[in-house]
Design an enzyme around this catalytic site. Structure first.
Site, mmCIF file in Angstrom:
data_model
loop_
_atom_site.group_PDB
_atom_site.id
_atom_site.type_symbol
_atom_site.label_atom_id
_atom_site.label_comp_id
_atom_site.label_asym_id
_atom_site.label_seq_id
_atom_site.Cartn_x
_atom_site.Cartn_y
_atom_site.Cartn_z
ATOM 1 N NE ARG A 145 11.290 -1.936 9.758
ATOM 2 C CZ ARG A 145 10.773 -2.935 10.452
ATOM 3 N NH1 ARG A 145 11.143 -3.125 11.710
ATOM 4 N NH2 ARG A 145 9.897 -3.763 9.915
ATOM 5 C CG ASP A 167 12.539 1.267 13.894
ATOM 6 O OD1 ASP A 167 11.293 1.364 13.818
ATOM 7 O OD2 ASP A 167 13.111 0.406 14.582
ATOM 8 C CB VAL A 168 7.956 4.472 11.954
ATOM 9 C CG1 VAL A 168 8.140 4.791 10.490
ATOM 10 C CG2 VAL A 168 7.387 3.067 12.157
ATOM 11 C CB ILE A 225 -0.955 -0.023 1.205
ATOM 12 C CG1 ILE A 225 -2.041 -1.093 0.991
ATOM 13 C CG2 ILE A 225 -1.595 1.347 1.431
ATOM 14 C CD1 ILE A 225 -2.918 -1.337 2.202
ATOM 15 C CE LYS A 262 -2.699 -1.269 11.694
ATOM 16 N NZ LYS A 262 -1.955 -0.203 10.984
ATOM 17 C CE1 TYR A 273 -2.314 -4.780 11.905
ATOM 18 C CE2 TYR A 273 -4.458 -5.835 11.728
ATOM 19 C CZ TYR A 273 -3.487 -4.995 11.216
ATOM 20 O OH TYR A 273 -3.695 -4.380 9.997
ATOM 21 C CG ASN A 280 1.547 2.442 4.425
ATOM 22 O OD1 ASN A 280 0.453 1.884 4.332
ATOM 23 N ND2 ASN A 280 2.673 1.847 4.056
ATOM 24 C CB THR A 321 -0.192 -6.107 0.673
ATOM 25 O OG1 THR A 321 -0.746 -6.708 1.859
ATOM 26 C CG2 THR A 321 -1.047 -4.926 0.252
#
Length: 253
Positions: free
Chosen positions: A37, A58-59, A17, A154, A150, A85, A185
């Site tokens: 990354r 690295d976010v 995405i 979210k 997860y 994203n 994906t």
């Protein structure tokens, strides 16, 4: 807010995405900085003309994101749009999901958004214009079995978007989320492989297990998510903020 001459930073842009969003917004005239990354897929993205430049970071690290955003701004001007994203998923029954797994999901999926927003928001507020889009998931709008960490992360992303939208409502900045269902994906391919491994099903059966959540009976194309993002950062969406737009074929209503 025309995308021509706008600087857009897309995290997790190396594949799926994120790569589709980078390519779409580049076609729309934006100067896109692709962030991730791994350097190789970002280099490939730039080489094929789907981004103007790239940064590696690295976010989950606030300092790394601040540094990467500063470098991107030095190359391409102030960041007008952030597409947060980058993310990931881990699956296991809840009783086999330990605290470390919850922390990994929160660090990547929630702090990845927060760290990016913290880096770009001061400049956006000062210029009185800007867009932040978090790529969340239908998992931020409903529950799914065996991915509790997860799903929790979210849901937290959606809460963060709503809170930041209220804080910035009069600043000229809008903050929204797009929530794809199961998309075509690499991450979904990994989920298909796990289903095949654990259940002995064939690939088409494993794919059908995921696609059945979508009333249209299919996976979402990354380009469809990119279309939603392009609309949200365009001039027609200036009154849209704090929203979570499901791109999921009617799975969430």
């Amino acid at each position: 807010m025309s995308l021509v001459d706008q600087h857009v930073l897309v995290t997790g842009a190396g594949r799926g995405i994120g790569a589709a969003i980078a390519a779409r917004l580049t076609r729309d005239g934006a100067r896109v900085t692709a962030l991730g990354r791994s350097e190789a897929p970002l280099q490939a993205l730039v080489a094929r003309g789907a981004a103007a430049s790239y940064e590696t970071a690295d976010v989950t690290s606030e300092a790394a994101m601040a540094e990467a955003c500063a470098k991107a701004a030095a190359k391409n001007g102030p960041i007008d749009v952030l597409i947060a994203n980058a993310g990931g998923a881990e699956s296991a029954p809840f009783l086999k999901t330990n605290a470390a797994a919850f922390q990994r999901m929160f660090d990547l999926n929630v702090m990845g958004v927060a760290n990016g927003a913290r880096a770009v928001l001061p400049g956006m507020i000062e210029r009185r214009k800007g867009r932040i889009i978090a790529v969340a998931s239908t998992a931020g709008l409903r529950g799914y079995a065996y991915v509790s960490a997860y799903v929790a992360s979210k849901h937290a992303v959606i809460g963060l978007v709503r809170s930041l939208a209220l804080e910035t409502a009069r600043s000229g900045v809008t903050i929204n989320a797009v929530c794809p269902g199961f998309a075509d994906t690499d991450m979904t391919e990994e989920s298909i492989a796990k289903i095949m491994e654990k259940t002995g099903r064939k690939r088409d059966q494993a794919l059908a297990e995921l696609a059945k959540h979508n009333p249209q009976g299919r996976l979402i194309a990354p380009e469809e998510v990119a279309d939603a993002v392009a609309w949200l950062i365009g001039p027609a969406a200036s009154a849209i903020t704090g929203q979570s737009i499901a791109v999921a074929g009617g799975e969430v209503m």
